[in-house]
Design a protein around this motif. Structure first.
Motif, PDB file in Angstrom:
ATOM      1  N   GLU A 149       0.840  -1.200   0.000  1.00  0.00           N
ATOM      2  CA  GLU A 149       0.000   0.000   0.000  1.00  0.00           C
ATOM      3  C   GLU A 149       0.876   1.252   0.000  1.00  0.00           C
ATOM      4  OE1 GLU A 149      -3.173   2.266   2.954  1.00  0.00           O
ATOM      5  OE2 GLU A 149      -2.998   0.083   3.038  1.00  0.00           O
ATOM      6  N   HIS A 150       1.908   1.212   0.838  1.00  0.00           N
ATOM      7  CA  HIS A 150       2.847   2.344   0.918  1.00  0.00           C
ATOM      8  C   HIS A 150       4.242   1.783   1.117  1.00  0.00           C
ATOM      9  CE1 HIS A 150       4.050   6.451   2.905  1.00  0.00           C
ATOM     10  NE2 HIS A 150       4.857   6.098   1.926  1.00  0.00           N
ATOM     11  N   LEU A 151       5.045   1.833   0.062  1.00  0.00           N
ATOM     12  CA  LEU A 151       6.403   1.313   0.091  1.00  0.00           C
ATOM     13  C   LEU A 151       7.380   2.430   0.441  1.00  0.00           C
ATOM     14  CD1 LEU A 151       8.383  -1.054  -0.513  1.00  0.00           C
ATOM     15  CD2 LEU A 151       8.443  -0.226  -2.887  1.00  0.00           C
ATOM     16  N   ILE A 152       8.134   2.215   1.510  1.00  0.00           N
ATOM     17  CA  ILE A 152       9.194   3.150   1.885  1.00  0.00           C
ATOM     18  C   ILE A 152      10.516   2.554   1.402  1.00  0.00           C
ATOM     19  CG2 ILE A 152      10.358   4.372   3.761  1.00  0.00           C
ATOM     20  CD1 ILE A 152       7.828   3.919   5.450  1.00  0.00           C
TER      21      ILE A 152
ATOM     22  N   CYS B  52       1.028   1.970  -6.116  1.00  0.00           N
ATOM     23  CA  CYS B  52       1.457   2.049  -4.721  1.00  0.00           C
ATOM     24  C   CYS B  52       1.798   3.487  -4.345  1.00  0.00           C
ATOM     25  CB  CYS B  52       2.696   1.177  -4.473  1.00  0.00           C
ATOM     26  SG  CYS B  52       2.540  -0.541  -4.990  1.00  0.00           S
ATOM     27  N   LYS B  53       1.669   3.794  -3.094  1.00  0.00           N
ATOM     28  CA  LYS B  53       2.230   5.028  -2.573  1.00  0.00           C
ATOM     29  C   LYS B  53       3.695   4.754  -2.263  1.00  0.00           C
ATOM     30  CE  LYS B  53       1.522   8.615   0.936  1.00  0.00           C
ATOM     31  NZ  LYS B  53       0.715   9.049   2.113  1.00  0.00           N
ATOM     32  N   VAL B  54       4.591   5.670  -2.628  1.00  0.00           N
ATOM     33  CA  VAL B  54       6.018   5.415  -2.473  1.00  0.00           C
ATOM     34  C   VAL B  54       6.720   6.625  -1.872  1.00  0.00           C
ATOM     35  CG1 VAL B  54       8.191   4.844  -3.636  1.00  0.00           C
ATOM     36  CG2 VAL B  54       6.037   3.852  -4.454  1.00  0.00           C
ATOM     37  N   THR B  55       7.547   6.366  -0.866  1.00  0.00           N
ATOM     38  CA  THR B  55       8.411   7.391  -0.273  1.00  0.00           C
ATOM     39  C   THR B  55       9.851   6.915  -0.346  1.00  0.00           C
ATOM     40  OG1 THR B  55       6.691   8.116   1.278  1.00  0.00           O
ATOM     41  CG2 THR B  55       8.970   8.705   1.807  1.00  0.00           C
ATOM     42  N   VAL B  56      10.743   7.775  -0.809  1.00  0.00           N
ATOM     43  CA  VAL B  56      12.165   7.458  -0.879  1.00  0.00           C
ATOM     44  C   VAL B  56      12.924   8.364   0.078  1.00  0.00           C
ATOM     45  CG1 VAL B  56      14.231   7.384  -2.340  1.00  0.00           C
ATOM     46  CG2 VAL B  56      12.007   6.715  -3.281  1.00  0.00           C
TER      47      VAL B  56
ATOM     48  N   HIS C  50      11.093  14.459  10.937  1.00  0.00           N
ATOM     49  CA  HIS C  50       9.869  14.112  10.227  1.00  0.00           C
ATOM     50  C   HIS C  50       9.666  12.608  10.301  1.00  0.00           C
ATOM     51  CE1 HIS C  50       6.678  14.143   7.306  1.00  0.00           C
ATOM     52  NE2 HIS C  50       7.341  13.341   6.494  1.00  0.00           N
ATOM     53  N   ARG C  51       8.460  12.174  10.555  1.00  0.00           N
ATOM     54  CA  ARG C  51       8.154  10.746  10.637  1.00  0.00           C
ATOM     55  C   ARG C  51       7.475  10.279   9.347  1.00  0.00           C
ATOM     56  NH1 ARG C  51       5.923   9.411  16.754  1.00  0.00           N
ATOM     57  NH2 ARG C  51       7.811  10.111  17.881  1.00  0.00           N
ATOM     58  N   VAL C  52       7.887   9.110   8.887  1.00  0.00           N
ATOM     59  CA  VAL C  52       7.304   8.522   7.688  1.00  0.00           C
ATOM     60  C   VAL C  52       6.655   7.198   8.076  1.00  0.00           C
ATOM     61  CG1 VAL C  52       7.746   7.638   5.372  1.00  0.00           C
ATOM     62  CG2 VAL C  52       9.072   9.586   6.237  1.00  0.00           C
ATOM     63  N   GLU C  53       5.407   7.017   7.707  1.00  0.00           N
ATOM     64  CA  GLU C  53       4.691   5.786   8.017  1.00  0.00           C
ATOM     65  C   GLU C  53       4.333   5.069   6.722  1.00  0.00           C
ATOM     66  OE1 GLU C  53       1.439   6.223  10.696  1.00  0.00           O
ATOM     67  OE2 GLU C  53       2.471   7.717  11.936  1.00  0.00           O
ATOM     68  N   GLY C  54       4.546   3.764   6.696  1.00  0.00           N
ATOM     69  CA  GLY C  54       4.243   2.972   5.518  1.00  0.00           C
ATOM     70  C   GLY C  54       3.921   1.542   5.873  1.00  0.00           C
ATOM     71  N   THR C  55       3.705   0.716   4.844  1.00  0.00           N
ATOM     72  CA  THR C  55       3.351  -0.689   5.075  1.00  0.00           C
ATOM     73  C   THR C  55       4.520  -1.642   4.820  1.00  0.00           C
ATOM     74  OG1 THR C  55       2.540  -0.874   2.802  1.00  0.00           O
ATOM     75  CG2 THR C  55       0.936  -0.277   4.503  1.00  0.00           C
ATOM     76  N   HIS C  56       5.442  -1.255   3.916  1.00  0.00           N
ATOM     77  CA  HIS C  56       6.567  -2.110   3.569  1.00  0.00           C
ATOM     78  C   HIS C  56       7.831  -1.274   3.462  1.00  0.00           C
ATOM     79  CE1 HIS C  56       3.104  -4.506   2.298  1.00  0.00           C
ATOM     80  NE2 HIS C  56       3.880  -5.575   2.288  1.00  0.00           N
ATOM     81  N   LEU C  57       8.966  -1.911   3.718  1.00  0.00           N
ATOM     82  CA  LEU C  57      10.256  -1.220   3.687  1.00  0.00           C
ATOM     83  C   LEU C  57      11.218  -1.958   2.773  1.00  0.00           C
ATOM     84  CD1 LEU C  57      12.289   0.887   4.769  1.00  0.00           C
ATOM     85  CD2 LEU C  57      12.737  -0.677   6.679  1.00  0.00           C
TER      86      LEU C  57
END
Length: 472
Positions: free
Chosen positions: A171-174, A194-198, A251-258
């Motif tokens: 759902e949200h890949l970091i 997917c939602k993605v944060t790098v 800053h905090r980052v929340e996701g489902t997978h790393l």
């Protein structure tokens, strides 16, 4: 214990090791090949092949979502993530027979599926077999570097070795790491819904041309990737499905997978290198210009040799080993003619020196020429005009080329040939490209090098007028 004597012992069945083994056995040498894991190594099973297969699926989804640019109604693609992964597995399976144990045994290679370790300068033990070899080639590759972040050891995380086994769409890949692997997978996953944060501790694609890296970063952000540069993880908590990362920016980052994509480290720990008198560092095995280790009977190639970590470099090293170890011919490893590519959209490809490197090396005598994709008719027709080529020229010879844009990895091939053979810019102007092709940008760049010499030159204009005045 079984004892084998051989001409050549190859440790590692990745790209480099397989190339050495195949070449050597077909030239008449007795070859033993050790592989503790999967035949084909990282590239086939966890790297180049699966990632490019996944990128291809993501590109199809992106085409559907942006079809209106071509007069076709766009649709929101329905992504079956498990089916995408099934296609990735099928691509691997299609290529795998070429790298299989059966194929190499048919060639005459003795394949042992065990981990090898040195017991003497020219002897290794693998399982219940001791192998004594005239020459040994270490091609053990590398593995993902996992940074020491508080809390990471208690949390399930992905690397490139496990990502392609994942069947449920994140759902949200970091992603920790803004290098080629991190950015390729970031764009692929955001295109797959997917939602993605790098998170990148420095700037993304830091080894590349700054302007080219910025263009890639802008494209990813435009597609929805949350790209956070100069941001590092300081603590990780949670579990799969609910991950929270604290950063140095508070800053905090929340996701489902790393996904950890923070670099690579060489596979050397299990080799018992000191028993063979082989020096190594955290970067890899120490080698000289002919890829020989501190033990003259042993060579190291590919990632484990501590240099450029690309599949094609391992293949290049393999060719040098055939010349050096088998035929005793001179063969020095060079890097100036080695290209590299990042397969984002736009792609980024480089060979030789970047502009900054070239200016540092050549100063004011350097000339930089550029041509933009939006001046290319094929790019305009296909709606792919974002990007440019930049060529660094010193005394008429290219010393580096940067291409950022569609098919950059293909376009850089021409410049790889140019630099490998020491060709001049004049050789490029003599080339005729089919029209319309993206490849024309290379010729146009060469033309831009000569344009001021022809069109802004008073002597040339004087000569043309003089000749014209003499014509009937």
């Amino acid at each position: 214990m079984k004892h084998i004597k051989t001409d050549l012992l190859v440790v590692g069945a990745g790209s480099g090791g397989l190339s050495v083994a195949a070449g050597a056995v077909q030239m008449g040498a007795k070859v033993v090949l050790l592989e503790r894991g999967k035949m084909g190594g990282d590239c086939l099973n966890y790297g180049c092949v699966p990632s490019k297969a996944m990128i291809a699926s993501a590109a199809r989804a992106h085409q559907l979502a942006t079809a209106e640019e071509f007069g076709i109604t766009s649709v929101v693609p329905e992504v079956d993530y498990a089916a995408v992964k099934q296609r990735v597995a099928e691509v691997i399976a299609t290529i795998a027979p070429h790298d299989s144990q059966e194929r190499f045994e048919k060639l005459g290679v003795t394949v042992i599926r065990e981990e090898g370790r040195f017991v003497a300068a020219n002897r290794m033990v693998a399982g219940d077999t001791e192998i004594e070899a005239r020459r040994i080639v270490l091609a053990t590759g590398s593995r993902p570097l996992v940074p020491q972040i508080p809390g990471l050891e208690d949390l399930p995380y992905l690397t490139n070795e496990t990502l392609f086994e994942l069947q449920d769409k994140p759902e949200h890949l970091i992603i920790i790491g803004g290098g080629p692997i991190g950015l390729e997978m970031a764009q692929a996953h955001v295109r797959l819904g997917c939602k993605v944060t790098v998170l990148e501790a420095g700037s993304v694609l830091a080894k590349e041309d700054r302007d080219a890296s910025a263009l890639v970063a802008e494209a990813l952000r435009r597609e929805g990737v949350d790209l956070q540069e100069y941001t590092s993880a300081t603590r990780i908590t949670g579990q799969t499905g609910s991950i929270m990362i604290e950063t140095n920016t508070d800053h905090r980052v929340e996701g489902t997978h790393l996904l950890i994509a923070a670099g690579r480290q060489p596979n050397v720990e299990t080799l018992d290198l000191p028993k063979a008198g082989i020096d190594f560092t955290s970067s890899g095995i120490t080698v000289d210009e002919v890829l020989r280790t501190t033990n003259r009977k042993v060579y190291a190639i590919g990632d484990v040799a501590g240099g450029m970590q690309f599949t094609h470099v391992a293949g290049y090293h393999a060719g040098l080993i055939i010349r050096s170890a088998l035929l005793s011919l001179p063969a020095k490893a060079k890097t100036a003619h080695i290209p590299r590519a990042t397969y984002t959209a736009p792609e980024l490809a480089q060979i030789g020196l970047t502009e900054d490197e070239a200016r540092h090396a050549h100063g004011d005598s350097l000339e930089v020429v550029r041509f933009d994709y939006d001046g290319n008719d094929r790019a305009i027709a296909t709606g792919r005009t974002e990007g440019w080529i930049k060529v660094m020229v010193h005394k008429g010879k290219p010393v580096g080329a940067t291409v950022v844009g569609p098919d950059a990895g293909e376009i850089i091939n021409l410049w790889a040939m140019v630099l490998a053979n020491g060709l001049k810019m004049s050789h490029l102007t003599s080339m005729v490209s089919p029209y319309p092709t993206l490849g024309e940008i290379s010729k146009r760049a060469a033309g831009n090098y000569y344009a001021p010499r022809l069109f802004d030159n008073k002597l040339v204009k004087y000569l043309v007028r003089a000749v014209q005045s003499l014509l009937p």
